[in-house]
Design an enzyme around this catalytic site. Sequence first.
Site, short mmCIF file in Angstrom:
data_model
loop_
_atom_site.label_atom_id
_atom_site.label_comp_id
_atom_site.label_asym_id
_atom_site.label_seq_id
_atom_site.Cartn_x
_atom_site.Cartn_y
_atom_site.Cartn_z
N SER A 282 62.80 71.86 59.99
CA SER A 282 62.12 72.68 60.99
C SER A 282 63.13 73.12 62.04
CB SER A 282 61.02 71.83 61.62
OG SER A 282 60.44 72.55 62.64
N GLY A 283 63.16 74.40 62.30
CA GLY A 283 64.08 74.92 63.31
C GLY A 283 65.44 75.29 62.74
N THR B 238 62.35 80.90 59.00
CA THR B 238 61.50 82.06 59.28
C THR B 238 62.35 83.26 59.65
OG1 THR B 238 59.83 80.53 60.03
CG2 THR B 238 59.53 82.82 60.63
N ASN C 151 61.48 73.36 67.56
CA ASN C 151 61.58 74.82 67.43
C ASN C 151 60.52 75.45 68.32
OD1 ASN C 151 61.63 77.46 66.62
ND2 ASN C 151 61.39 77.04 64.42
N SER D 210 57.87 77.42 65.92
CA SER D 210 57.82 76.72 64.64
C SER D 210 56.61 77.18 63.83
CB SER D 210 57.74 75.22 64.91
OG SER D 210 57.64 74.54 63.69
N SER D 211 56.85 77.49 62.56
CA SER D 211 55.72 77.90 61.72
C SER D 211 54.92 76.65 61.40
CB SER D 211 56.22 78.50 60.41
OG SER D 211 57.33 79.31 60.65
N GLY E 111 59.64 73.33 57.26
CA GLY E 111 60.79 72.51 56.86
C GLY E 111 60.47 71.03 56.93
N GLU F 293 60.16 67.49 58.09
CA GLU F 293 59.92 67.07 59.47
C GLU F 293 59.97 65.55 59.60
OE1 GLU F 293 56.26 68.81 60.80
OE2 GLU F 293 57.25 70.69 61.34
N1 LIG Z 1 70.07 84.07 62.28
C1 LIG Z 1 69.71 83.69 63.48
N2 LIG Z 1 70.26 84.28 64.56
C2 LIG Z 1 69.90 83.94 65.79
N3 LIG Z 1 68.99 82.98 66.07
C3 LIG Z 1 68.40 82.33 65.04
C4 LIG Z 1 68.73 82.68 63.70
N4 LIG Z 1 68.00 81.87 62.91
C5 LIG Z 1 67.26 81.08 63.72
N5 LIG Z 1 67.49 81.36 65.00
C6 LIG Z 1 66.90 80.72 66.18
O1 LIG Z 1 66.33 79.49 65.77
C7 LIG Z 1 64.95 79.45 66.05
C8 LIG Z 1 64.21 78.73 64.96
O2 LIG Z 1 64.26 79.46 63.80
P1 LIG Z 1 63.07 79.47 62.78
O3 LIG Z 1 63.42 80.49 61.75
O4 LIG Z 1 61.80 79.65 63.46
O5 LIG Z 1 63.12 78.08 62.17
P2 LIG Z 1 62.26 77.43 61.03
O6 LIG Z 1 61.38 78.52 60.50
O7 LIG Z 1 63.23 76.98 60.04
O8 LIG Z 1 61.50 76.36 61.61
C9 LIG Z 1 64.52 80.85 66.18
O9 LIG Z 1 63.47 80.95 67.06
C10 LIG Z 1 65.78 81.53 66.75
O10 LIG Z 1 65.82 81.39 68.13
MG LIG Z 2 59.48 78.64 60.44
#
Ligand SMILES: Nc1ncnc2c1ncn2[C@@H]1O[C@H](COP(=O)(O)OP(=O)(O)O)[C@@H](O)[C@H]1O
Ligand SMILES: [Mg+2]
Length: 1108
Positions: free
Chosen positions: A107-108, A112, A157, A160-161, A387, A389
């Site tokens: 997660s994070g 996404t 996050n 977080s989804s 992800g 957790e």
């Molecule tokens: N490629 C990227 N560039 C900039 N920031 C990113 C990138 N990927 C993730 N982040 C940062 O990390 C945070 C969490 O990403 P997210 O995709 O929501 O994580 P996950 O879906 O894996 O839980 C996002 O809100 C963003 O701020």
């Molecule tokens: Mg996510």
Amino acid sequence: MEVKTSLLDNMIGVGDMVLLEPLSEDSFLENLKKRFDHNEIYTYIGSVVISLNPYRSLPIYTPDKVEEYRNRNFYELSPHIYALADEAYRSLRDQDKDQCILITGESGAGKTEASKLVMSYVAAVCGKGQEVNKVKEQLLQSNPVLEAFGNAKTVRNDNSSRFGKYMDIEFDFKGDPLGGVISNYLLEKSRVVKQPRGERNFHIFYQLLSGASDDMLKKLKLERDFSKYNYLSLDSATVSGLDDAANFRTVRNAMQIVGFMEDEMQSVLELVAAVLKLGNLDFKPESRCNGMDESRVKDKNDLKEMCELLGIEQSVLERAFSYRTVEAKMEKVSTTLNVAQAYYARDALAKNLYSRLFSWLVTRINESIRAQAKTRHKVMGVLDIYGFEIFEDNSFEQFIINYCNEKLQQIFIELTLREEQEEYVREGIEWTNIEYFNNAVICDLIENNQNGILAMLDEECLRPGTVTDETFLDKLNTICAEHQHFESRLNKNSKFLNDHSLPHNCFRIQHYAGKVLYRVEGFVDKNNDLLYRDLSQAMYKANHSLIKQLFPEGNPAKVNLKRPPTAGFQFRASVGTLMGNLQTKNPNYIRCIKPNDKKAAHIFTDSLVRHQVRYLGLMENVRVRRAGYAFRQAYEPCLERYKMLCKNTWPHWKGPARQGVEVLMTDLQVPAEEFAYGRSKIFIRNPRTLFFLEEKRKQCLEDLATLIQKIYRGWKCRSHFLLLKKSEIVVAAWYRRYAQQKKYQKIKHSTTVVQSYTRGWQARKLLRELKYQKKCEEAVTTIAAFWHGTQARRELRRLKEEARRKHAVAVIWAYWQGLKVRREYRKFFRANAGRKIYNFTIQRIMQKYFLGLKSNLPSMSPIDKSWPARPYSFLEGVHAELRRIFHLWRCKKYRSQFTEEKKAVYEEKLEASELFKDKKALYPSSVSQTFKGDYLEMVKNPKYQKLSSAVDEKILLADVVNKINRANGKSSPRLFLLTKKSVILADQKTGQVKTSLPLPDLSSVSTSTQSDGFFALKLKEGSSSAVKGDFLLSSDHLIEIVTKLHRISSLAADREKLNVDISDEFLVQFKQDKVCVKFIQGSPKNGNGVSCKRKNNRLLEVSVPTSP
Ligand SMILES: Nc1ncnc2c1ncn2[C@@H]1O[C@H](COP(=O)(O)OP(=O)(O)O)[C@@H](O)[C@H]1O
Ligand SMILES: [Mg+2]
């Protein structure tokens, strides 16, 4: 071998871990760190992309970058998520292979974000056009909507989804997007009613309260204050860098683009508001007579507002929080709910309401974005599932989430590690096995149908008797005790008896990604996911379209006594389907790694990354990759694809495919260590070799295309030329014909002109000749004429001269003769001749005059006044006399044809004329009237029969007259009869004789000179009739009456003539008095009638209108 090596050019560290030397975990981490420090967050392991979350925005997602990576080979440029997206999209479009992009990580870690990058890249490079852009826009805009409702801030996050998402994007054969289908997996609905410390509820609650207008909040009966709602945790209600209000607008806009109607959006927000209201319901106990407590809603205001929002009858819902109906085998039992149960029911309702709303949203979005066309689609699936957790306090949700990640790891292992190695063995390729951890055992521990944890949980839930989380744990302890990945304090395995990190109410699983401690509290409940039927029925009764749809089981007509499938069961089933689905597609991996736990940029926590690298099996991945072959393909398709690179295989290879490929590879001089021949496939070790082949193929294709183009162009030009030639001949033929026609016309015209000129010239010549001839002839004639004329004139002159002479001679002779005669007879002539000649002349003139008069006599009518003019003045007397004689003669002639009666009439008329002409103004009008005499037709008319028989004489005149009353001048009608002897006056109506005057008694008759009809009959004095006095009468036939009276008297020999006085004033004897009757000219105002007025004793005035 010439291959572009830009992957290696200017490389920071090693772009592809396969090239890492020496390969160890430390060098691996060092390489990652080095690259991360230089903002290179992507690194490859062969075709797998490792992505490190930079926690800040990097300038590597610009449109220029998209263009840079577009249509380039995977290893051509430095590692990037775009390269993977491009590779996947191109093999979908060009090789017709369905793709899936598997994004895994904690997660994070950036899953996404990665999924959104892939989608935006594909959207940018695929086809364009109005329709396509709309589809793209809808697909992209589904993200903000689902994130608002399904994402929340967690400690790991900020966005977080809290649900798993798998999206299939569908493309047509050209690679244009047609639509998509989204599947969602298990929303973490417990978050709706309770959030761990430092976390928030789903974004939408905060977005609604911050972003909605005052008006909208009022409509939803909400207040802008987060603290007013029990379900909203307060400790991190606002997140830095997250603008809830702006996001609310974005979400509404996105909903609009995706195709939500205004009323649908309103309904959705009403449900969100209802959940908030539901959280504010409080219950209090109320004692019942049986000693049990029954819950009651404390403050009913929130309940009331919520019911109003959802159109639910308040009492129904209120009752559902106090009672619960259990139905079993046609029996209905109602039991009361205590306060704790009421809270449980409330939260269950809130969770269900929200999670069903979420599922509805997904369905609704799918309705909008689903591909319309029924044609075969190519599919690119993007999986962004929660992800792995590990929290302080892990519950059922984490268990489920981690199970899902376990399955994904499994599929990764299956496809990349195990499958690959097995294939080498199968294909007979020389291979030394590489050890890796296969997590299939863990999956089995969880999902095994007999003794898996999920199966046991279901068993516990369905088991009769008291079921608690503890009994479930007991069961686990007995059954899974031996499993090496299961740990529990109460395990028979004494190993953990003294492990204080493992509390009594927990069990621990060694996941592939680490150990996770799960607290069993809530497992049974959450798996059961019970919502009391009374509540679902209350919801179904709601007068709200959306709510009704969300609770179909509340329909009393469809009561289902069977238990609904448990949450665990459902999830296992849907994960099973998902895995099945993914296995049919070509996988593309993005493995996300979280560099630190602080969500901070530039921090690379070694231990954290090392842990992830380990559990993700990345090292094994590299090893397998290095030992193995990057690419493999069956001989047939390989030969088919590259046969144009060798003369021997092009265009057709007759032998077996394998030999063909061998010939091909030898011909291309590919080094032997770069490939190996398997049983059915060729294995290519290095991607570069593949790219070399591809590059060659591309070139060759270009050459082939050029050749085809050349031939086609040649053919096209030739056929065009032939067509032109053919057309040219046709055109030329037509033109020639036209030109000849023109020329002919011109010649014809010229000929005609020349001809006409010649003819004209000839004609003129002829004319000239003719004219000349004519002139000559004329000249001859003229000369002849002149000559003849001269001759004639000469002759005439001569003759005239001769005649003159003769005449002169004759005159002279006559004169001479005359002179001689006169001399001789002068003495006789002088005495008689003059008189005789005169008489003769007069005689001749008279003769002529009479003859002329005879033929010019006027008509025989006596009134014809015409008479021819006299010819000579000396005849004037004769002429007038002759006229008079002629007139008298024709009058005589005229009279001679009269009968006796007519004669008498004319005599009377003559007499009238003698009496009245020029004396009385009435006379002229009487001339034309015939004297009819008997106007009353006495004999014929039966009315007068008696009267006519009373008169023995012949009646000469009978008429109606007016007798003037001597006293007042008024008149009254009387019948007037005249015989030879008397005048009789009789009553007009009765015919009775009033007066009979013997004619001898009449002395005279008086009338005026004017045009009136008045006349007075004057009687002789002393006669027998005179006693009555004179009569004053008036008649229209005055002239006739008086004429007849006068005539009778003049014809009677024994009587003296009757006097007729004509004057405007006369006396009339009235009895003793004499009255003067005076006639005056009446003024026009008295009208046209004659009026008679007695002026005084002596005067009677008659006014007569002036005759016109
Ligand atoms: N490629 C990227 N560039 C900039 N920031 C990113 C990138 N990927 C993730 N982040 C940062 O990390 C945070 C969490 O990403 P997210 O995709 O929501 O994580 P996950 O879906 O894996 O839980 C996002 O809100 C963003 O701020
Ligand atoms: Mg996510």
